[in-house]
Design an enzyme around this catalytic site. Structure first.
Site, mmCIF file in Angstrom:
data_model
loop_
_atom_site.group_PDB
_atom_site.id
_atom_site.type_symbol
_atom_site.label_atom_id
_atom_site.label_comp_id
_atom_site.label_asym_id
_atom_site.label_seq_id
_atom_site.Cartn_x
_atom_site.Cartn_y
_atom_site.Cartn_z
ATOM 1 N N PRO A 91 0.847 -1.044 -0.073
ATOM 2 C CA PRO A 91 0.020 0.078 -0.077
ATOM 3 C C PRO A 91 0.888 1.133 0.009
ATOM 4 O O PRO A 91 2.024 1.292 0.502
ATOM 5 C CB PRO A 91 -0.711 -0.038 1.459
ATOM 6 N N ASP A 92 0.159 2.221 -0.637
ATOM 7 C CA ASP A 92 1.152 3.593 -0.249
ATOM 8 C C ASP A 92 0.649 4.224 1.036
ATOM 9 O O ASP A 92 0.270 3.282 1.715
ATOM 10 C CB ASP A 92 0.897 4.410 -1.801
ATOM 11 N N PHE A 93 1.064 5.589 1.151
ATOM 12 C CA PHE A 93 0.688 6.145 2.398
ATOM 13 C C PHE A 93 -0.466 6.952 2.778
ATOM 14 O O PHE A 93 -1.279 6.687 3.440
ATOM 15 C CB PHE A 93 2.009 6.779 3.050
ATOM 16 N N ARG A 94 -0.612 7.702 1.450
ATOM 17 C CA ARG A 94 -1.677 8.755 1.708
ATOM 18 C C ARG A 94 -3.066 8.539 0.774
ATOM 19 O O ARG A 94 -3.778 9.293 0.839
ATOM 20 C CB ARG A 94 -1.156 10.005 1.259
ATOM 21 N N ASN A 147 11.192 5.099 -1.476
ATOM 22 C CA ASN A 147 10.766 3.967 -0.843
ATOM 23 C C ASN A 147 11.729 3.175 -0.118
ATOM 24 O O ASN A 147 12.852 3.194 -0.250
ATOM 25 C CB ASN A 147 10.322 3.042 -2.179
ATOM 26 N N ASP A 186 11.088 -0.197 0.213
ATOM 27 C CA ASP A 186 10.953 -1.713 -0.192
ATOM 28 C C ASP A 186 11.951 -2.314 -0.906
ATOM 29 O O ASP A 186 11.810 -3.366 -1.374
ATOM 30 C CB ASP A 186 9.503 -1.522 -0.885
ATOM 31 N N HIS A 218 15.039 7.693 1.924
ATOM 32 C CA HIS A 218 14.815 7.457 3.163
ATOM 33 C C HIS A 218 15.046 6.228 3.667
ATOM 34 O O HIS A 218 14.555 5.488 4.633
ATOM 35 C CB HIS A 218 12.886 7.435 3.089
#
Ligand code: OAD
Length: 288
Positions: free
Chosen positions: A38-41, A112, A114, A131
């Site tokens: 899933p993305d965040f927003r 990301n 991931d 990040h």
């Protein structure tokens, strides 16, 4: 829709007309949603929406270093959903890999964690994990570095028994050990700033105008300093946005030369590959 297809073809045309040009990608969670992450927003499906069940003071607290010090468990829950290894790269990731293979990749700035850029086979030297990632761990008190397994093993224990209070801790100072992901309140890696300074210098060189093309994809451009990258791109250079919605500087300070592709990132990847004659290679990478 037709307009996004046309815009994608426009980007492809720019790449074809400048056969020596290279791309600087700036990407976010949207390029990995088709991998099952899933993305965040995004409303309803984004992680922050689904964290509401955790009773956080606000969703982003899960990535806040001060909050983590007091309340580390919600991060374990999130890490369990996001932990790399379970996921395969998307078509968009593999298109970026093809840019590398064709000697058309200049750099990937990724928000990301991931590690799917690495999984795609893209050389680490091209990728700036702005990040951080799950690849190594750090003690939040004394900054001692730990190997990947230190957190991973504790996470497995947590998954078996979420009530377990036995969290990853530093051998020396007993501080909490967490993956070396950049939390809110922490600095981005030096590599991020160093590479961006050098890329900016290159963009300011004479003759670089059509030779470096910026492609922003799958990000809401809400988190700084990452969101300032597209703002800082010299006006001489083309910027393109591949995203479900128009965001950040593309909305606030649009430029005439911007190429806006409002679409699913994998659909844009497919069209770009078709236009550049790379579909067979992309299909092969998808099958691997
Ligand atoms: P966001 O969730 O904020 O934004 C994802 C964007 O991608 C949204 O604009 C979506 O509409 C769009 N999108 C989703 N799926 C897409 C698809 N298949 N094709 C095209 N667009 C799609 O994620 P980021 O911008 O990456 O920090 O978030 C930035 C940072 O905020 C993250 O790095 C994270 C978070 O706090 C850390 O992990 C430390």
């Amino acid at each position: 829709p037709k307009s996004s297809e046309e815009a994608t073809k426009k980007l492809a045309k720019l790449l074809i007309e400048n056969p020596k040009s290279k791309v600087i990608f700036m990407v976010g969670a949207g390029i990995s949603t088709s991998c099952g992450i899933p993305d965040f927003r995004s409303p309803n499906t984004g992680l922050y929406h689904n964290l509401s069940k955790l009773n956080l003071p606000y969703a982003e607290a899960v990535f806040d270093i001060d909050f983590f010090k007091e309340t580390p468990k919600p991060f374990y829950m999130l890490a369990s959903e996001l932990y790399p290894g379970k996921f395969k790269p998307s078509k968009f990731h593999l298109l970026m890999k093809l840019f590398q293979d064709k000697n058309r990749l200049h750099r990937i700035y990724s928000q990301n964690i991931d590690t799917l850029e690495r999984e795609s086979g893209i050389c680490p030297e091209y990728v700036i994990e702005a990040h951080g990632s799950f690849a190594e761990n750090i003690c939040i008190e004394c900054n001692r570095l730990y190997k990947r397994d230190v957190f991973k093993n504790k996470l497995k224990e947590y998954e078996k028994n979420p009530k377990d209070e036995n969290l990853a801790r530093c051998e020396e100072c007993d501080g909490l050990v967490k993956p070396n992901i950049v939390f809110f309140g922490e600095d981005l890696p030096r590599r991020f700033f160093e590479n961006w300074d050098s890329d900016l210098e290159e963009m300011e060189e004479e003759g670089s105008k059509e030779q470096l093309i910026v492609v922003v994809a799958g990000t809401s451009l809400t988190v700084y300093p990452f969101a300032s990258l597209p703002i800082e791109v010299p006006k001489t250079h083309h910027r393109s946005l591949i995203n479900r919605e128009i965001v950040g500087d593309f909305l606030q300070e649009p430029r005439k030369s911007d190429i806006i592709i409002k679409s699913h990132s994998d659909e844009a990847a497919q069209i770009i590959a078709e236009e550049l004659g790379w579909t067979t290679e992309l299909d092969t990478l998808m099958e691997e």
